[in-house]
Design an enzyme around this catalytic site. Structure first.
Site: not given
Length: 568
Positions: A477, A488, A502
């Site tokens: 999560s 990224d 998740k």
């Protein structure tokens, strides 16, 4: 994340047919600028009577009632959780008191007490800006700290004003019109009606007609007639009807409704069960493990670091098959969780299935006081920051941990997210703001009807610091949000194992009776558009850690992360 109810159920249902709309207010004719807004409140039964007085200012007290009723809370007998009272809002004598104190319980109105205001002044007007703040807080509308100034459309409030972000958001979602916004003007009754109607169009909710004054679209469905007819027949004709518990039947019906969604992340907890909100606040006694109902099995997402479960040897992805002598396959997920939880000092025996092998653990329950952050330095001055969850204090704990970096900088930082089950989404976004430039997207939230970027806002004072992030199959999560964003942007190298996967967002709604609905409302993607649900974050450097190494305190994952920072 929105944390207020979207469905309101009274203890006993009184199903009513939809009544025709009442007579229009005499002072709001059909050609009135606010006719549709006022009529909206009238249809819901929030505002009734012969005159509406559209140009009169609305008081703080009355707005609190309208606000909550618009979200489905109709409880004139609400018993506040807070024991403190405003001197001028006696619970027994002020008709607005239940609504005022419910907003206090939700943290929207500051609780009275020493060093804080002791009077609320319920008859005082509410300004347009304060009404927007209450509205956004209640409905869970995310208001970023930073926005593109070129997109700012208010002409009477500077874009650098602390309140500009609320005005910008209100214009963006259609509550306010561009141009003159009058943020500090008194809110009129007609304007309050418009605020509520327009926000309802942006954040639609579901209402069930359980009282004569609550109207719903749900009861127009033909199948709902079948439900009401079945209910009536049960309580009219069932042989043992006198032994029925209406409350339990209602809760069972709601659980069936949620189960039919076929979504393992959505569930409904009865009032007797421990609230998920308390877990995130660190107020639970038990074994200290996050569990999920997955493929009709009770699966350990992760044991909390340092918890009785972790110390006993429970691992992520363990499947619980017995609690003491209770076979969990014979009951519900909620029943299993209730049996696992318990008071400090008592013990529970868990039988788990791990890679085809049955293992038995006896665990002594304890009070789970989760400290979100632990920080230490290596001898050669590299920082190791264990981020154990994204609870209510995670971002504050993070700031405290890095407070001395300016005076005593580290050469690099390892952020350990292993076995971090997640928590509040905004905490992950806030922590990312220490690394990302203002306005850079941290995560994209995809709802059923719109997309929303949550952007970094902060000092980004750690930008440029070499960072490694540790993850494993217990990282889920919000952990994946932070790890995915820093990966990224090339800010951090991710080391360890594939994370849990998740990638959906749950709205947690706690009802006035203590029951809790957790509902999947969106899916999130990393800044590069990578899907996480069912996939997880893929490490840049894959390295595992065995159970034996965990028991012996050997940590090849941390060792590798430090080598990456040292350039070895």
């Amino acid at each position: 994340m929105k944390r207020f109810l979207t469905i309101f159920l009274a203890a006993t249902l009184f199903f009513q047919a939809i009544l025709p709309a009442s007579a229009l207010f005499s002072d709001v004719p059909r050609n009135h600028d606010f006719f549709s807004d006022v009529h909206y409140l009238e249809k819901l039964g929030i505002a009734t009577g012969g005159k509406f007085r559209p140009d009169d200012t609305i008081s703080q007290a009355e707005f609190s009632e309208w606000l909550l009723k618009n979200s489905g809370f109709w409880n004139d007998r609400y018993e506040p959780k807070t024991k403190r009272r405003f001197k001028d809002v006696p619970l027994a004598k002020n008709i607005y008191a239940p609504y005022i104190y419910y907003l206090v319980d939700l943290g929207i109105i500051e609780e009275p007490g020493p060093g804080r205001q002791t009077e609320f002044d319920p008859g005082r007007y509410i300004t347009r800006i304060n009404a927007l703040k209450w509205l956004f807080a209640l409905e869970g509308v995310h208001v970023p700290l930073v926005f593109e100034e070129s997109e700012y459309q208010a002409t009477d409030l500077r874009s650098r004003s602390p309140n500009a972000r609320f005005i910008h958001k209100a214009i963006e979602i259609g509550i306010l019109d561009p141009g003159e916004t009058k943020p500090y003007h008194k809110l009129t009754r007609a304007e309050a009606a418009r605020f509520l109607r327009r926000l309802e169009e942006y954040v639609p909710s579901i209402r069930i007609n359980v009282l004569p004054s609550i109207q719903s679209n749900v009861v127009n469905e033909p199948e709902f007639d079948i439900f009401t007819s079945t209910w009536d027949k049960i309580f009219s004709n069932y042989l043992n009807r006198d032994e029925l518990n209406k409350d339990e039947l209602i809760y069972s019906a709601i659980q069936g409704l949620v189960k039919e969604l076929d979504d393992d992340n959505s569930d409904f907890s009865r009032p007797t069960q421990e609230s998920i909100l308390k877990t995130l606040e660190g107020q639970v006694e038990g074994i200290g493990a996050v569990m999920q109902y997955l493929d009709e099995q009770v699966v350990v997402v992760t044991p909390l670091v340092g918890s009785p479960a972790a110390l006993a040897g429970i691992r992520p992805n363990d499947v619980v098959i017995k609690v003491d002598d209770y076979d969990v396959s014979k009951g519900t997920f909620e029943e299993a969780i209730l049996r696992i939880r318990g008071t400090k000092g008592t013990s529970v025996r868990l039988t788990v299935l791990r890679e085809g092998e049955e293992l038995v653990f006896t665990i002594v329950r304890d009070k789970i006081l989760v400290s979100s952050v632990q920080f230490r330095r290596t001898e050669d001055n590299y920082g190791i920051l264990e981020l154990r969850d994204f609870g209510v204090n995670a971002d504050t704990d993070f700031i405290n941990a890095i407070r001395d970096f300016e005076a005593n900088p580290v050469h690099g930082l390892v952020i350990d997210l292993r076995n971090n089950p997640g928590g509040f989404l905004d905490k992950a976004v806030n922590i990312a703001g220490h690394f990302l430039a203002n306005g850079e997207p941290v995560v994209t939230i995809k709802y059923h009807n719109r997309n929303e970027d949550l952007r970094a806002a902060g000092r980004h004072e750690l930008r440029g610091l070499p960072v490694a992030i540790l993850i494993n199959k217990g990282s889920a999560s919000a952990s994946e949000i932070l790890a995915g964003a820093l990966q990224d942007y090339g800010i951090a190298k991710v080391v360890g194992e594939q994370s849990y996967g998740k990638g959906t967002v749950q709205e947690v709604s706690e009802f006035q009776d203590g029951s809790v609905l957790k509902l999947t409302v969106a899916e999130w993607f990393t800044p590069n558009g990578n899907k996480i649900e069912g996939i997880g974050i893929t490490p840049d450097v894959k390295i595992s850690r065995t159970d034996r190494e965990i028991v012996e305190g050997i940590d090849p994952q941390l060792d590798r992360a430090l080598r990456e920072l040292r350039g070895q």
